[in-house]
Scaffold this active site. Structure first.
Site, PDB file in Angstrom:
ATOM      1  CD  GLU A  16      -8.909  16.573  -8.618  1.00 39.12           C
ATOM      2  OE1 GLU A  16      -7.974  15.743  -8.603  1.00 39.12           O
ATOM      3  OE2 GLU A  16      -8.701  17.798  -8.717  1.00 39.12           O
ATOM      4  CG  LEU A  17      -9.518   9.452 -13.057  1.00 41.44           C
ATOM      5  CD1 LEU A  17     -10.711   9.909 -13.875  1.00 41.44           C
ATOM      6  CD2 LEU A  17      -8.324   9.193 -13.976  1.00 41.44           C
ATOM      7  CB  ILE A 434       3.884 -12.568   6.867  1.00 41.91           C
ATOM      8  CG1 ILE A 434       3.710 -13.951   6.232  1.00 41.91           C
ATOM      9  CG2 ILE A 434       4.931 -11.792   6.103  1.00 41.91           C
ATOM     10  CD1 ILE A 434       4.899 -14.879   6.398  1.00 41.91           C
ATOM     11  CD  GLU A 608       8.984  -3.488  -6.360  1.00 37.40           C
ATOM     12  OE1 GLU A 608       8.123  -4.336  -6.142  1.00 37.40           O
ATOM     13  OE2 GLU A 608       8.820  -2.279  -6.187  1.00 37.40           O
ATOM     14  CG  HIS A 697      -3.685 -10.966  -2.514  1.00 37.72           C
ATOM     15  ND1 HIS A 697      -2.623 -11.042  -3.378  1.00 37.72           N
ATOM     16  CD2 HIS A 697      -3.436  -9.932  -1.696  1.00 37.72           C
ATOM     17  CE1 HIS A 697      -1.760 -10.083  -3.088  1.00 37.72           C
ATOM     18  NE2 HIS A 697      -2.236  -9.395  -2.074  1.00 37.72           N
ATOM     19  CB  CYS A 729       1.729 -11.684   2.106  1.00 38.23           C
ATOM     20  SG  CYS A 729       2.455 -10.040   2.143  1.00 38.23           S
TER      21      CYS A 729
END
Ligand code: GLN
Ligand code: ZN
Length: 757
Positions: A16-17, A434, A608, A697, A729
């Protein structure tokens, strides 16, 4: 023995947020409506926690974008480019900081980066010399008041000042961001003093206490917490640590003059003994017993005996019971999952269920009768342990039989390279992409119709093949040297493989916030991994049949699949990863058999997955790299293995990247204008490499000259014969109007440089 949470998911069970905020951004909702919706959600979430046995609920953990950004705003640390003036930061400025300002002298969004080793991204605080700080938001006070008025026993939660500063960056040279500690502490002192009028506890999160810290930073802790304790008056400070053990920071942490300390006993159960021994006789200890990072049920018996041990040592008044960290990292409510196999569902607990677990643990430790609940928990754990759904003998045997030969290619790179040259016959500076091409509306529609069974499998396959054909033709026209099929069949690079592997299941509403309004629904790996049938071979084979140029086979690597899933906690991550690698190995081999000469195994997440402490790096990197080899070592020398990585810091793991021994690596580099290549140069990276020359991007179309100058920069540091030319990418988020001219410029740039050299 009170129960509390360190933070709760805020996005809402049906996101919802997210929906509210996004429609506010579009101008379809007013500010008042946005605030009201947020208030409604907070109310619901506090209520839910209380109903499920939480005595002390957090406030301030809620956020319209990110809790670190909230702190930045609270401190009035708005970067200059957003032109903030006035008393309190308004919502427009807040979202400008998060998303960038498009008009009025453009201001870039603040940078975001991963929160420790989670998949959550926070907005990086920015510091400059002569910066001033002043209380500029009432958020924390208002939310505390709100919870109290709804009858809750409430504990404000804020990032601790040292973690806050640590996670930021200097935007100008010649000073250190910790120089601002004193001014920042003044604001914290003001906040604490005000909160102390209404609150018994405040939680300050200092997760950096589980990292390797240099002495300079360690030295700040004592003074900081002396000042804060004083400012807090009668309000008690709970210092929260999580995501690992205090380790070398344990003495320091225990010496701080705070009233309570929270420990992550899921990631680091062993630290309890020495903490119990060394903690002073006043402090309260909050035990993080329920995993805030994963979706499995807690072993309640074990947790209860831990509580008993702690309360024997300290007395039950000095114990609090909590999840290991904020529940932000798990989905909200398992009850909403109606499509999971009941047997598997019974092994899981989401945020709401985890609250209930805390209550049971507490009640049991206090000697209340919770026999029924405990029995149900024991049965669930037993069912998981013995389930035929989760175990597969043949997979486990294969795991035992991983041989040394599987951990490297058959011949050294130099030998392979000669054979591949002959086989592939590629020009100097070969061009490629990519993997993904624009995921158009049409593509997404077909996939979603097929998922809903609105079209037949046959029609679905036909449409996908049409897309693949169109993309192949486009690439031939562009003159790219190595083609890709474009990945139209993939909604997500992990989910696609998860859906086809045995051992995986999927939730309907298992949303977890990744950043801002972006949520992900990580697939759940519950059992031994098996590949019942080929996953990509037919698509790639079809694509190759359309062209004489080499078509790359495209796979997501085992570590990335592992990192972006909820994985089992009943065996080491390394074992699970090896199982995935074994399944992918079969796929790689079948691609080769089908005549595919180049196979790319993407590992964007390898960095990561690094453990938080340096001492644990080697162990992780060793098995991560082993898994890459298990995946790729089954092929002949002639088959060229590529890998791809992006959007992380690679300098400190470059030697391990080299150990992966991929014939070619493509890596994002255009944003840093090739600076990243320095690491590859210094290390004398031996194999072939394609640094990205097109920032995917941005909607901007890079010019031929621009790309040429990037390639020239690369030629300065990487031997010409080792260089490939490719974007940063995958191109799935772009549209064709941008992609075609950009790639045309890229191909032209490569051609001209080929002739010039
Ligand atoms: N092959 C993937 C793609 O092109 C790689 C994506 C990634 O690195 N995140 O989309
Ligand atoms: Zn990438």
């Amino acid at each position: 023995m009170i129960t509390h949470t360190l933070g709760f998911p805020r996005i809402g069970i049906k996101r919802e947020l997210k929906k509210t905020i996004e429609s506010y951004w579009k101008g379809n909702l007013s500010e008042e409506e946005l605030f009201l919706a947020a208030k409604t959600l907070r109310k619901k979430h506090w209520q839910l926690q209380k109903e499920n046995g939480i005595d002390l609920v957090p406030a301030g953990d809620f956020s319209l974008y990110d809790q670190i950004l909230d702190m930045t705003v609270t401190l009035g640390a708005v970067p200059r480019r957003f032109n903030f003036e006035g008393e309190t930061v308004d919502i427009k400025t807040y979202f400008d900081m998060a998303r960038g300002k498009a008009k009025q002298g453009d201001a870039n969004a603040m940078e975001m980066t991963k929160w420790f080793d989670t998949n959550y991204h926070y907005m990086v605080p920015e510091f400059e010399p002569n910066q001033t700080f002043k209380l500029s938001s009432e958020k924390i006070f208002e939310e505390v008041k709100e919870a109290a008025s709804q009858g809750h026993n409430v504990k404000p939660v804020l990032p601790g000042p040292l973690t806050y500063i640590f996670l930021g960056k200097e935007t100008k040279e010649g000073f250190n961001r910790f120089d601002h500690l004193d001014s920042i502490l003044k604001v914290y002192e003001e906040i604490l003093t005000r909160l102390s009028e209404n609150c018994e506890w405040i939680q300050l999160d200092e997760p950096i206490l589980v990292l390797d810290l240099d002495t300079k930073i360690k030295n700040h802790f004592k003074e900081t917490y002396e000042r804060l304790t004083k400012a807090a008056g009668s309000m008690k400070i709970l210092l929260a640590t999580y995501f690992g053990a205090l380790g070398s920071n344990e003495d320091l942490t225990l010496s701080l003059p705070v009233s309570g300390l929270h420990l992550d006993l899921v990631r680091a159960p062993h630290q309890l003994d020495s903490v119990l021994k060394n903690i002073d006789s006043e402090k309260i200890l909050s035990l993080g017993l329920v995993n805030g990072r994963n979706i499995w049920k807690t072993n309640l018996d074990t947790a209860i005996s831990t509580v008993k041990r702690a309360s024997q040592a300290l007395g039950k008044e000095r114990i609090m019971i909590a999840p290991s960290c904020s529940l932000l990292h798990v989905p909200m409510d398992l009850d909403e999952e109606t499509a999971l196999l009941p047997e598997i569902k019974n092994w899981m607990a989401f945020a709401k269920q985890k609250c209930k677990e805390l209550q049971i643990i507490r009640d049991a430790a206090l000697g209340k009768d919770v026999g029924e609940e405990l029995n149900a928990n024991r049965e669930a754990l037993l069912s998981r342990k013995e389930s035929s759904l989760a175990t597969n003998k043949s997979v486990q045997e294969k795991l035992q039989n991983i041989s040394k030969e599987m951990l490297s290619r058959k011949s050294p790179f130099a030998t392979r390279r000669e054979k591949q040259k002959e086989e592939l016959n590629l020009p100097l500076l070969p061009t490629t992409t990519i993997g993904s091409y624009p995921q158009t509306k049409e593509i997404r529609q077909i996939r979603s119709k097929f998922k809903k069974r609105e079209i037949s499998e046959e029609d679905y396959k036909k449409s996908m093949k049409d897309f693949i054909r169109e993309m192949t033709i486009k690439q031939e026209e562009l003159g790219l040297d190595v083609l890709v099929h474009g990945e139209p069949e993939r909604n997500d690079m992990v989910e696609y493989f998860g859906e086809q592997l045995k051992g995986y299941c999927f939730t309907k509403n298992g949303w977890v916030q990744s950043y801002g309004t972006r949520c992900v629904k990580p697939p759940v790996l519950y059992g031994d991994v098996l590949r019942p049938q080929p996953m990509t071979v037919n698509w790639i084979k079809y694509a190759q049949s359309l062209t004489k140029k080499p078509m790359k086979g495209m796979l997501t690597g085992p570590v990335t699949i592992l990192c972006w899933s909820f994985v089992r906690d009943d065996q080491p991550r390394s074992e699970t990863c090896k199982q995935i690698a074994l399944a992918l190995r079969e796929e790689v081999r079948e691609l080769e058999e089908a005549g595919i000469k180049i196979i790319q195994v993407d590992e964007p997440a390898i960095r990561e997955g690094l453990p938080l402490r340096k001492k644990d790096w080697e162990d992780y990197l060793q098995w991560a790299i082993d898994c890459f080899h298990i995946t790729t070592s089954g092929v002949n020398d002639e088959t060229q293995i590529h890998t791809h990585m992006c959007y992380s810091e690679f300098n400190d793991i470059i030697e391990w990247i080299a150990k992966m021994d991929a014939d070619v690596i493509s890596i994002e580099a255009s944003r840093s204008k090739m600076e990243l290549l320095k690491a590859f140069e210094d290390f004398h990276y031996p194999n072939e490499i394609g640094p990205g020359v097109y920032d995917i991007h941005s909607p901007r179309i890079p010019s031929k000259e621009e790309i040429k100058s990037l390639i020239k920069k690369a030629i300065e540091v990487i031997p010409l014969e080792n260089l490939w030319v490719n974007p940063d990418c995958g191109l799935k988020t772009r549209n064709w109007d941008e992609v075609i001219p950009s790639l045309r410029n890229m191909v032209e740039a490569a051609k001209e440089l080929r002739e010039e050299s």
